[in-house]
Write a protein that holds these residues in place. Structure first.
Motif, PDB file in Angstrom:
ATOM      1  N   GLY A  21     -22.913  -3.540 -13.799  1.00  0.00           N
ATOM      2  CA  GLY A  21     -21.978  -4.644 -13.526  1.00  0.00           C
ATOM      3  C   GLY A  21     -20.625  -4.149 -13.041  1.00  0.00           C
ATOM      4  O   GLY A  21     -19.974  -4.799 -12.219  1.00  0.00           O
ATOM      5  N   GLY A  22     -20.198  -2.998 -13.519  1.00  0.00           N
ATOM      6  CA  GLY A  22     -18.884  -2.451 -13.155  1.00  0.00           C
ATOM      7  C   GLY A  22     -18.830  -1.914 -11.739  1.00  0.00           C
ATOM      8  O   GLY A  22     -17.763  -1.500 -11.267  1.00  0.00           O
ATOM      9  N   ARG A  23     -19.973  -1.895 -11.032  1.00  0.00           N
ATOM     10  CA  ARG A  23     -19.970  -1.458  -9.624  1.00  0.00           C
ATOM     11  C   ARG A  23     -20.926  -2.285  -8.770  1.00  0.00           C
ATOM     12  O   ARG A  23     -21.523  -1.787  -7.821  1.00  0.00           O
ATOM     13  CB  ARG A  23     -20.266   0.036  -9.508  1.00  0.00           C
ATOM     14  CG  ARG A  23     -21.512   0.515 -10.240  1.00  0.00           C
ATOM     15  CD  ARG A  23     -21.644   2.028 -10.096  1.00  0.00           C
ATOM     16  NE  ARG A  23     -22.501   2.621 -11.095  1.00  0.00           N
ATOM     17  CZ  ARG A  23     -23.606   3.277 -10.829  1.00  0.00           C
ATOM     18  NH1 ARG A  23     -24.034   3.404  -9.582  1.00  0.00           N
ATOM     19  NH2 ARG A  23     -24.311   3.819 -11.801  1.00  0.00           N
ATOM     20  N   THR A  24     -21.077  -3.555  -9.131  1.00  0.00           N
ATOM     21  CA  THR A  24     -21.929  -4.456  -8.347  1.00  0.00           C
ATOM     22  C   THR A  24     -21.103  -5.630  -7.825  1.00  0.00           C
ATOM     23  O   THR A  24     -20.356  -6.252  -8.580  1.00  0.00           O
ATOM     24  CB  THR A  24     -23.097  -5.001  -9.203  1.00  0.00           C
ATOM     25  OG1 THR A  24     -23.901  -3.909  -9.646  1.00  0.00           O
ATOM     26  CG2 THR A  24     -23.962  -5.980  -8.421  1.00  0.00           C
ATOM     27  N   LEU A  25     -21.262  -5.905  -6.528  1.00  0.00           N
ATOM     28  CA  LEU A  25     -20.679  -7.112  -5.946  1.00  0.00           C
ATOM     29  C   LEU A  25     -21.831  -8.062  -5.645  1.00  0.00           C
ATOM     30  O   LEU A  25     -22.723  -7.736  -4.848  1.00  0.00           O
ATOM     31  CB  LEU A  25     -19.917  -6.783  -4.658  1.00  0.00           C
ATOM     32  CG  LEU A  25     -19.325  -8.006  -3.937  1.00  0.00           C
ATOM     33  CD1 LEU A  25     -18.210  -8.653  -4.769  1.00  0.00           C
ATOM     34  CD2 LEU A  25     -18.786  -7.620  -2.562  1.00  0.00           C
ATOM     35  N   THR A  26     -21.837  -9.214  -6.290  1.00  0.00           N
ATOM     36  CA  THR A  26     -22.893 -10.205  -6.079  1.00  0.00           C
ATOM     37  C   THR A  26     -22.354 -11.271  -5.123  1.00  0.00           C
ATOM     38  O   THR A  26     -21.361 -11.937  -5.428  1.00  0.00           O
ATOM     39  CB  THR A  26     -23.326 -10.835  -7.419  1.00  0.00           C
ATOM     40  OG1 THR A  26     -23.729  -9.776  -8.302  1.00  0.00           O
ATOM     41  CG2 THR A  26     -24.489 -11.788  -7.229  1.00  0.00           C
ATOM     42  N   VAL A  27     -23.016 -11.386  -3.972  1.00  0.00           N
ATOM     43  CA  VAL A  27     -22.535 -12.276  -2.912  1.00  0.00           C
ATOM     44  C   VAL A  27     -23.448 -13.491  -2.798  1.00  0.00           C
ATOM     45  O   VAL A  27     -24.682 -13.365  -2.891  1.00  0.00           O
ATOM     46  CB  VAL A  27     -22.495 -11.515  -1.556  1.00  0.00           C
ATOM     47  CG1 VAL A  27     -22.026 -12.416  -0.430  1.00  0.00           C
ATOM     48  CG2 VAL A  27     -21.602 -10.282  -1.670  1.00  0.00           C
ATOM     49  N   ASN A  28     -22.849 -14.640  -2.601  1.00  0.00           N
ATOM     50  CA  ASN A  28     -23.639 -15.860  -2.476  1.00  0.00           C
ATOM     51  C   ASN A  28     -22.805 -16.871  -1.685  1.00  0.00           C
ATOM     52  O   ASN A  28     -21.712 -16.538  -1.228  1.00  0.00           O
ATOM     53  CB  ASN A  28     -24.006 -16.394  -3.878  1.00  0.00           C
ATOM     54  CG  ASN A  28     -25.328 -17.130  -3.908  1.00  0.00           C
ATOM     55  OD1 ASN A  28     -25.613 -17.911  -3.006  1.00  0.00           O
ATOM     56  ND2 ASN A  28     -26.132 -16.887  -4.935  1.00  0.00           N
ATOM     57  N   GLY A  29     -23.321 -18.075  -1.509  1.00  0.00           N
ATOM     58  CA  GLY A  29     -22.560 -19.063  -0.753  1.00  0.00           C
ATOM     59  C   GLY A  29     -23.278 -20.395  -0.737  1.00  0.00           C
ATOM     60  O   GLY A  29     -24.376 -20.525  -1.288  1.00  0.00           O
TER      61      GLY A  29
END
Ligand code: PLP
Length: 409
Positions: A237-245
């Protein structure tokens, strides 16, 4: 008296654009439009957007926001109301907890990706991108000065990255791994079991960050269970970017709202990029996105059923054509079929089909069907069909493709 002649030097594009060619998608679309202009009946199966309309309650929320004066700049990377709706969405759908400082809102998910790369890449930093991939990934990395490291994924492996290939691609310069599930263009999705070995590799390489693009989260079929890596492996979690829209799930491509959630330090750096490019996203669109995320979700399921029926139609029609094989995608609204069996065949004019781009051009010129060659997405010989169009049009398009293939010898 004549005015002195004004000398104008020819436009010289910045060198950072040198590596970014005109995409095959634009070439095929340009050709399709040209044929249409000449009066040809062309079916374009290239659209990356749902053919449905934005739900009425979302439009109503936008109208109310305008009437109430929500027509000014907002907080730079998202209104408190939208960040709250996004946090609630991550809790509800993904079991993830994010504070407002860990959430960013941009003008489409594309800008979220762009901000992240601009905020993190130094010249020569590497970004691992499994192919086939959404074309923008590599170009955004290039514009940001990074180096895309493309790793081919085979149809036999469901167009998914293997742990061995990931391990081999990682170097000391690797900054990011980009994953997209369900995928544009392949429709392939990663289950928890598919993700696990990849996340184990990442756990062994603490310098590699993970960017996951969950844009098609809600467009999954049969009994496929969508999961996102940050929920599977909290240690990342400390190095994950979760992208959505909201573009795909709520048919809101034109409203231009995307979001990302990840470590606050990254989110802050992304806000710096946004502050000197577009500032805040549209105030009205943000109000509309709150209504989409907080409102009734039954329309999403209804549309998913409709997409599934179209997927089944296209997959079975394509798979029945000699020389074409089509894997059943788990999600999104694309099929990515192999045309390997057609390479080497001749058109009625005697031309040899030697690439997927050649096959796509033959389809367009001979029967007026525009598809996108797999090479545009980094994997050949395939072609992508977007089935975000009417059943009648899809049936006709598949009939025409079958006719065109019958014409090959
Ligand atoms: N990610 C994927 C995989 C896409 O296919 C798209 C659009 O086609 C986007 C992101 C960008 O979506 P938007 O900028 O409309 O939010």
């Amino acid at each position: 008296m004549h005015a002195p002649a004004v000398v104008t030097e020819a436009f010289r594009p910045a060198s950072r654009l040198a590596a970014i060619g005109v995409s095959e998608i634009l070439r095929i679309t340009g050709l399709a439009n040209e044929l249409k202009r000449l009066g040809r009946d062309v079916i374009v199966l290239g659209a990356g957007e749902p053919d449905f309309d934005t739900p009425q309650h979302v439009k109503d929320a936008a109208a109310r926001a305008m009437a109430a004066g929500a027509t000014k700049y907002t907080a730079l990377d998202g209104t408190p109301e939208l960040k709250a709706a996004i946090a609630a969405k991550f809790r509800r759908d993904n079991g993830l907890a994010f504070s407002p400082g860990e959430i960013t809102v941009s003008t489409g998910a594309k800008q979220v990706l762009y901000n992240a790369m601009m905020a993190s890449l130094d010249p020569g930093d590497e970004v691992i991108i499994p192919t086939p991939f959404w074309v923008s990934y590599a170009d955004i990395v290039l514009i940001a000065g990074g180096r895309p490291v493309l790793v081919p994924c085979t149809q036999e492996n469901g167009f998914r990255l293997t742990a061995e290939d990931l391990e081999r691609a990682i170097t000391p310069r690797t900054r990011w791994l980009m994953l997209n599930s369900p995928s544009n263009p392949s429709g392939a999705a990663y289950s928890e079991a598919d993700y696990r070995p990849l996340l184990d590799v990442l756990l062994r390489h603490p310098h590699v960050w993970l960017m996951v693009d969950d844009m098609y989260e809600h467009i999954v079929y049969d009994d496929f269970r969508f999961v996102t890596p940050a929920a599977i492996e909290p240690a990342l979690g400390g190095r994950t970017l979760t992208v959505n829209g909201v573009s795909k799930a709520y048919a809101m491509t034109g409203w231009r709202i995307g979001y990302g959630a990840g470590p606050a330090a990254l989110i802050r750096a992304m806000a710096v990029v946004q502050s000197q490019s577009t500032s805040c996203p549209s105030s009205i669109s943000q109000a509309a996105a709150v209504a989409a995320l907080d409102g009734p979700q039954d329309i999403v399921a209804e549309r998913r059923r409709s997409f599934q029926a179209r997927r089944d139609l296209v997959v079975s029609a394509l798979d029945a054509i000699d020389g074409i094989t089509c894997r059943v995608p788990e999600g999104a609204f694309y099929t990515f079929a192999s045309c390997a069996g057609l390479i080497g065949r001749k058109t009625p004019d005697g031309a040899v089909i030697d690439t997927d781009a050649g096959f796509a051009e033959y389809l367009l010129r001979s029967v007026g069907v525009a598809v996108v060659p797999g090479s545009a997405f980094g994997l050949a010989p395939y072609f992508r069909i977007s089935y975000a169009t009417s059943t009648a049009e899809l049936e006709e398009a598949c009939r025409r493709i079958a006719d065109a293939v019958t014409g090959l010898v």
